[in-house]
Design a protein around this motif. Structure first.
Motif, PDB file in Angstrom:
ATOM      1  N   ARG A   1       1.389  15.509  -3.742  1.00  0.00           N
ATOM      2  CA  ARG A   1       2.732  16.064  -3.568  1.00  0.00           C
ATOM      3  C   ARG A   1       3.770  14.970  -3.354  1.00  0.00           C
ATOM      4  N   ALA A   2       3.422  13.954  -2.541  1.00  0.00           N
ATOM      5  CA  ALA A   2       4.397  12.892  -2.268  1.00  0.00           C
ATOM      6  C   ALA A   2       3.683  11.581  -1.992  1.00  0.00           C
ATOM      7  N   VAL A   3       4.393  10.496  -2.305  1.00  0.00           N
ATOM      8  CA  VAL A   3       3.875   9.147  -2.073  1.00  0.00           C
ATOM      9  C   VAL A   3       4.953   8.331  -1.381  1.00  0.00           C
ATOM     10  N   ARG A   4       4.529   7.625  -0.326  1.00  0.00           N
ATOM     11  CA  ARG A   4       5.432   6.692   0.358  1.00  0.00           C
ATOM     12  C   ARG A   4       4.907   5.279   0.158  1.00  0.00           C
TER      13      ARG A   4
ATOM     14  N   SER B   1       0.831  -1.200   0.000  1.00  0.00           N
ATOM     15  CA  SER B   1       0.000   0.000   0.000  1.00  0.00           C
ATOM     16  C   SER B   1       0.868   1.253   0.000  1.00  0.00           C
ATOM     17  N   ALA B   2       0.251   2.354  -0.367  1.00  0.00           N
ATOM     18  CA  ALA B   2       0.965   3.629  -0.448  1.00  0.00           C
ATOM     19  C   ALA B   2       0.257   4.658   0.424  1.00  0.00           C
ATOM     20  N   THR B   3       1.051   5.552   0.997  1.00  0.00           N
ATOM     21  CA  THR B   3       0.522   6.684   1.754  1.00  0.00           C
ATOM     22  C   THR B   3       0.820   7.938   0.947  1.00  0.00           C
ATOM     23  N   ARG B   4      -0.189   8.796   0.814  1.00  0.00           N
ATOM     24  CA  ARG B   4      -0.058   9.990  -0.008  1.00  0.00           C
ATOM     25  C   ARG B   4      -0.307  11.241   0.827  1.00  0.00           C
ATOM     26  N   VAL B   5       0.414  12.323   0.480  1.00  0.00           N
ATOM     27  CA  VAL B   5       0.163  13.621   1.096  1.00  0.00           C
ATOM     28  C   VAL B   5      -0.007  14.665  -0.002  1.00  0.00           C
ATOM     29  N   SER B   6      -0.805  15.651   0.304  1.00  0.00           N
ATOM     30  CA  SER B   6      -1.034  16.761  -0.612  1.00  0.00           C
ATOM     31  C   SER B   6      -0.539  18.038   0.042  1.00  0.00           C
TER      32      SER B   6
END
Length: 131
Positions: free
Chosen positions: A20-23, A2-7
């Motif tokens: 903005r970013a994906v972990r 799975s991925a965690t995303r931030v805006s």
């Protein structure tokens, strides 16, 4: 995995369908970061300040996902006038990363999404074990 995303709330994120970013696991990547603050280009005509702001925006996104500047392993710098701005962009990049410089690429591009933008930067971080 799975991925965690931030805006960051940037004007183009929702409009063009990206974050903005994906972990994912120990790897974090950012979208291209520019000197766009509250929907407007900051530091018009100043490549050093635009670079510093773009990197700060990228580092803020990385921090939200658990990474600091020392975790950045690669950057890509897209510059609209490399002859005129390489030194300012490179100097701001060096100031941001200090004693833990990442691998870096700087290339010239024809233009960016707003004609007042001089540089766009991508960051990639790794949180795994060294070795």
């Amino acid at each position: 995995m799975s991925a965690t995303r931030v805006s960051s709330g940037g004007p183009w994120e929702q409009r063009y369908g990206y974050c903005r970013a994906v972990r994912t696991g120990d790897r974090i990547v950012t979208a291209g970061c520019t000197s766009t603050v509250d929907g407007a280009v900051a530091h018009r005509g100043d490549p050093y300040a635009q670079t510093a702001t773009a990197i700060a925006i990228g580092l803020d996104a990385l921090a939200k996902l658990g990474a600091g500047p020392e975790s950045v392993i690669r950057t890509r710098m897209y510059v609209v006038d490399i002859d005129a701005h390489a030194d300012a962009v490179g100097t701001a990049h060096a100031a941001a990363f200090g004693a833990a410089p990442p691998a870096a690429t700087m290339v010239q591009v024809a233009r960016l999404i707003d004609p007042d933008l001089l540089v766009e930067i991508e960051l990639e971080a790794w949180l795994g074990e060294e070795g």
